[in-house]
Design an enzyme around this catalytic site. Structure first.
Site, mmCIF file in Angstrom:
data_model
loop_
_atom_site.group_PDB
_atom_site.id
_atom_site.type_symbol
_atom_site.label_atom_id
_atom_site.label_comp_id
_atom_site.label_asym_id
_atom_site.label_seq_id
_atom_site.Cartn_x
_atom_site.Cartn_y
_atom_site.Cartn_z
ATOM 1 N N GLY A 181 49.202 2.459 -16.520
ATOM 2 C CA GLY A 181 48.285 1.951 -15.499
ATOM 3 C C GLY A 181 48.861 0.735 -14.805
ATOM 4 O O GLY A 181 49.281 -0.209 -15.449
ATOM 5 N N SER A 182 48.909 0.733 -13.485
ATOM 6 C CA SER A 182 49.594 -0.350 -12.802
ATOM 7 C C SER A 182 49.343 -0.272 -11.300
ATOM 8 O O SER A 182 48.484 0.466 -10.830
ATOM 9 C CB SER A 182 51.094 -0.271 -13.089
#
Length: 213
Positions: A181-182
């Protein structure tokens, strides 16, 4: 699968195999439940580290998306570290279900590289671009320049970047990833015509973010 995923996947497969064997031999319910959870986690990690081939658009004027995900913000912004002028920032949020391999958006030479420690604000929030841990990469090709950032999120705690200042890079080639997640931001100058819209889904190395006029 990306090479960064080989270690975690092999470890999970071995662990799942051991637990599953124990569940079969002993018929214990807690081992059966644990083996099911471990198998599900293994499948999720395999999915996360997938590395599909992409059809790279041909054209020197194209700026490609550096990541898979959803365009969560498009805004005018003065960029004062590398481009030093008015730009448009396109922010792409990567959920845990997106491909996390990052790709070079434009061919050229890496003229600028900075790593900065920071916070771990939720990556879809606007302030993540300013306060979160990140790498910033500037590429120049003649008179053309762009800047893009790999930004850690609330779950993403490791940024992998395999290019450095002075490297020559090709549009669409893999250069790193951000784990679990980013967000990726790309800053383009005023002489670029955008080809994306808010909430649009994009693919790294394949979707066209903008075109130099």
């Amino acid at each position: 699968m990306s090479r960064e995923g080989i270690g975690p996947v092999v470890g999970l497969v071995l662990f799942t195999g051991i637990v599953l064997a124990g569940a079969i031999v002993t018929a214990r319910v807690h081992l059966q439940i644990l083996s099911g959870i471990s198998l599900l986690l293994t499948l999720l990690v395999v999915n996360f580290f997938r590395d599909p081939e992409r059809t790279i658009p041909e054209g020197e004027d194209y700026i490609l998306s550096p990541a898979d995900g959803k365009v969560v913000e498009i805004r005018r912004e003065f960029e004062d570290t590398y481009l030093k002028g008015e730009t448009t920032r396109v922010s792409i949020f990567l959920s845990i279900f997106d491909v996390h391999i990052n790709r070079v958006p434009m061919s050229g030479r890496v003229e600028y590289f900075r790593y900065r420690k920071g916070s771990f604000v939720q990556a879809y929030k606007s302030e993540a671009s300013e306060v979160n841990e990140q790498t910033a990469i500037g590429i120049e090709n003649g008179s053309r320049k762009i800047l893009f950032k790999q930004i850690a999120g609330i779950l993403a705690r490791r940024i992998v970047c395999n290019i450095r200042e002075g490297n020559t890079v090709r549009s669409g080639e893999r250069f790193g990833m951000i784990k679990f997640g980013s967000r990726v931001d790309i800053f383009v100058p005023e002489n670029v015509e955008l080809r994306v819209a808010l909430n649009q889904k994009v693919k790294g190395g394949e979707s066209i973010i903008g075109v130099f006029k």
